[in-house]
Design a protein around this motif. Structure first.
Motif, PDB file in Angstrom:
ATOM      1  N   CYS A  91       0.851  -1.196   0.000  1.00 61.41           N
ATOM      2  CA  CYS A  91       0.000   0.000   0.000  1.00 61.41           C
ATOM      3  C   CYS A  91       0.881   1.237   0.000  1.00 61.41           C
ATOM      4  CB  CYS A  91      -0.897   0.000   1.232  1.00 61.41           C
ATOM      5  SG  CYS A  91      -1.923   1.486   1.272  1.00 61.41           S
ATOM      6  N   GLY A  93      -0.686   4.313  -0.065  1.00 66.56           N
ATOM      7  CA  GLY A  93      -1.580   5.401   0.320  1.00 66.56           C
ATOM      8  C   GLY A  93      -0.898   6.294   1.347  1.00 66.56           C
ATOM      9  N   THR A  94      -1.506   7.415   1.658  1.00 62.24           N
ATOM     10  CA  THR A  94      -0.852   8.426   2.498  1.00 62.24           C
ATOM     11  C   THR A  94      -0.364   7.878   3.832  1.00 62.24           C
ATOM     12  OG1 THR A  94      -2.287  10.036   1.471  1.00 62.24           O
ATOM     13  CG2 THR A  94      -1.112  10.757   3.425  1.00 62.24           C
ATOM     14  N   ALA A  95      -1.233   7.194   4.569  1.00 61.46           N
ATOM     15  CA  ALA A  95      -0.845   6.707   5.901  1.00 61.46           C
ATOM     16  C   ALA A  95       0.334   5.745   5.803  1.00 61.46           C
ATOM     17  CB  ALA A  95      -2.033   6.037   6.577  1.00 61.46           C
ATOM     18  N   CYS A  96       0.297   4.864   4.815  1.00 60.34           N
ATOM     19  CA  CYS A  96       1.378   3.889   4.664  1.00 60.34           C
ATOM     20  C   CYS A  96       2.646   4.556   4.159  1.00 60.34           C
ATOM     21  CB  CYS A  96       0.936   2.762   3.737  1.00 60.34           C
ATOM     22  SG  CYS A  96      -0.339   1.745   4.489  1.00 60.34           S
ATOM     23  N   CYS A 132      -4.300   2.757  -0.471  1.00 58.24           N
ATOM     24  CA  CYS A 132      -5.152   2.586   0.706  1.00 58.24           C
ATOM     25  C   CYS A 132      -5.963   1.300   0.653  1.00 58.24           C
ATOM     26  CB  CYS A 132      -6.073   3.760   0.961  1.00 58.24           C
ATOM     27  SG  CYS A 132      -6.721   3.655   2.639  1.00 58.24           S
ATOM     28  N   LEU A 133      -5.640   0.432   1.583  1.00 60.55           N
ATOM     29  CA  LEU A 133      -6.316  -0.864   1.687  1.00 60.55           C
ATOM     30  C   LEU A 133      -7.410  -0.800   2.737  1.00 60.55           C
ATOM     31  CD1 LEU A 133      -3.000  -2.884   1.977  1.00 60.55           C
ATOM     32  CD2 LEU A 133      -4.374  -2.702  -0.086  1.00 60.55           C
ATOM     33  N   GLY A 134      -7.626   0.383   3.298  1.00 58.39           N
ATOM     34  CA  GLY A 134      -8.612   0.500   4.375  1.00 58.39           C
ATOM     35  C   GLY A 134      -8.066  -0.025   5.687  1.00 58.39           C
ATOM     36  N   ALA A 135      -6.754  -0.079   5.792  1.00 60.11           N
ATOM     37  CA  ALA A 135      -6.126  -0.601   7.011  1.00 60.11           C
ATOM     38  C   ALA A 135      -5.119   0.413   7.535  1.00 60.11           C
ATOM     39  CB  ALA A 135      -5.448  -1.939   6.698  1.00 60.11           C
ATOM     40  N   CYS A 136      -5.443   1.697   7.438  1.00 58.15           N
ATOM     41  CA  CYS A 136      -4.489   2.766   7.789  1.00 58.15           C
ATOM     42  C   CYS A 136      -4.032   2.672   9.235  1.00 58.15           C
ATOM     43  CB  CYS A 136      -5.108   4.134   7.552  1.00 58.15           C
ATOM     44  SG  CYS A 136      -5.788   4.339   5.906  1.00 58.15           S
ATOM     45  N   ALA A 141       0.783  -1.187   5.531  1.00 52.42           N
ATOM     46  CA  ALA A 141       0.112  -2.462   5.293  1.00 52.42           C
ATOM     47  C   ALA A 141       0.550  -3.062   3.951  1.00 52.42           C
ATOM     48  CB  ALA A 141      -1.397  -2.253   5.292  1.00 52.42           C
TER      49      ALA A 141
HETATM   50  S1  FES Z   1      -3.005   4.228   3.350  1.00 52.53           S
HETATM   51 FE1  FES Z   1      -2.380   2.184   3.456  1.00 52.53          FE
HETATM   52  S2  FES Z   1      -4.055   1.225   4.348  1.00 52.53           S
HETATM   53 FE2  FES Z   1      -4.724   3.254   4.177  1.00 52.53          FE
END
Ligand code: FES
Length: 170
Positions: A91, A93-96, A132-136, A141
């Motif tokens: 992932c 996405g931003t959080a990851c 984003c896998l919905g596991a932020c 993740a």
């Molecule tokens: S950004 Fe990776 S799970 Fe949401």
């Protein structure tokens, strides 16, 4: 209950990515014309468009699966199935990203010689990215053969990949 609910399997009920896909489909008000945008989002979420996902989208939009397959196979930007024996989706996405997803990818490229979007030369591993896998909450993740694992490090991901490579060569 919409038709998407009718095809919910255990996987679609527990996998948060389907929830996020639902939100996108809802945002497009279940419009069949939005098929390409919805498939885009699905690929972002899953890394590629696996069979379950295509069927899910077809049911949600009340489209024949053949139509959805047709569109997904026509456009090169959609990837239907990774060709490797194993699939690793990192992932980004931003959080990851903030928690080190880039270091995971860089390490894989350097140490295992696999690049995002490619399959290893021996056909063992396909490496993909998703947004984003919905596991932020457990970022960073990574999905290993369909199982989402959190709090990954460059080392933990590489270990698992190496395990796959060893299994494949034994
Ligand atoms: S950004 Fe990776 S799970 Fe949401």
């Amino acid at each position: 209950m919409n038709s998407a609910s009718a095809v919910k399997t255990k996987n679609t009920a527990t996998d948060k990515r389907f929830k996020m896909l639902d939100a996108t489909i809802k945002r497009y008000q279940y419009q069949q014309d939005a098929l390409i945008e919805i498939l885009h989002k699905a690929q972002e979420l899953f890394g590629y468009l696996e069979n379950d996902v295509l069927v899910y989208v077809a049911h949600s939009l009340k489209l024949p699966p053949s139509r959805v397959y047709g569109v997904a196979t026509f456009y090169h930007l959609f990837s239907l199935a990774p060709s490797g024996v194993h699939t690793c989706v990192v992932c980004t996405g931003t959080a990851c990203y903030v928690k080190g997803a880039q270091a995971i990818l860089t390490n894989l490229e350097k140490s295992a010689h696999i690049h995002a979007g490619e399959t290893s030369a021996d056909g063992q591993i396909s490496l993909l990215t998703a947004r984003c896998l919905g596991a932020c909450g457990i970022a960073p993740a990574v999905v290993f053969d369909g199982t989402v694992l959190g709090n990954q490090t460059p080392e933990s991901v590489l270990d698992r990949i190496k395990g796959w490579l060893q299994d494949g060569s034994s």
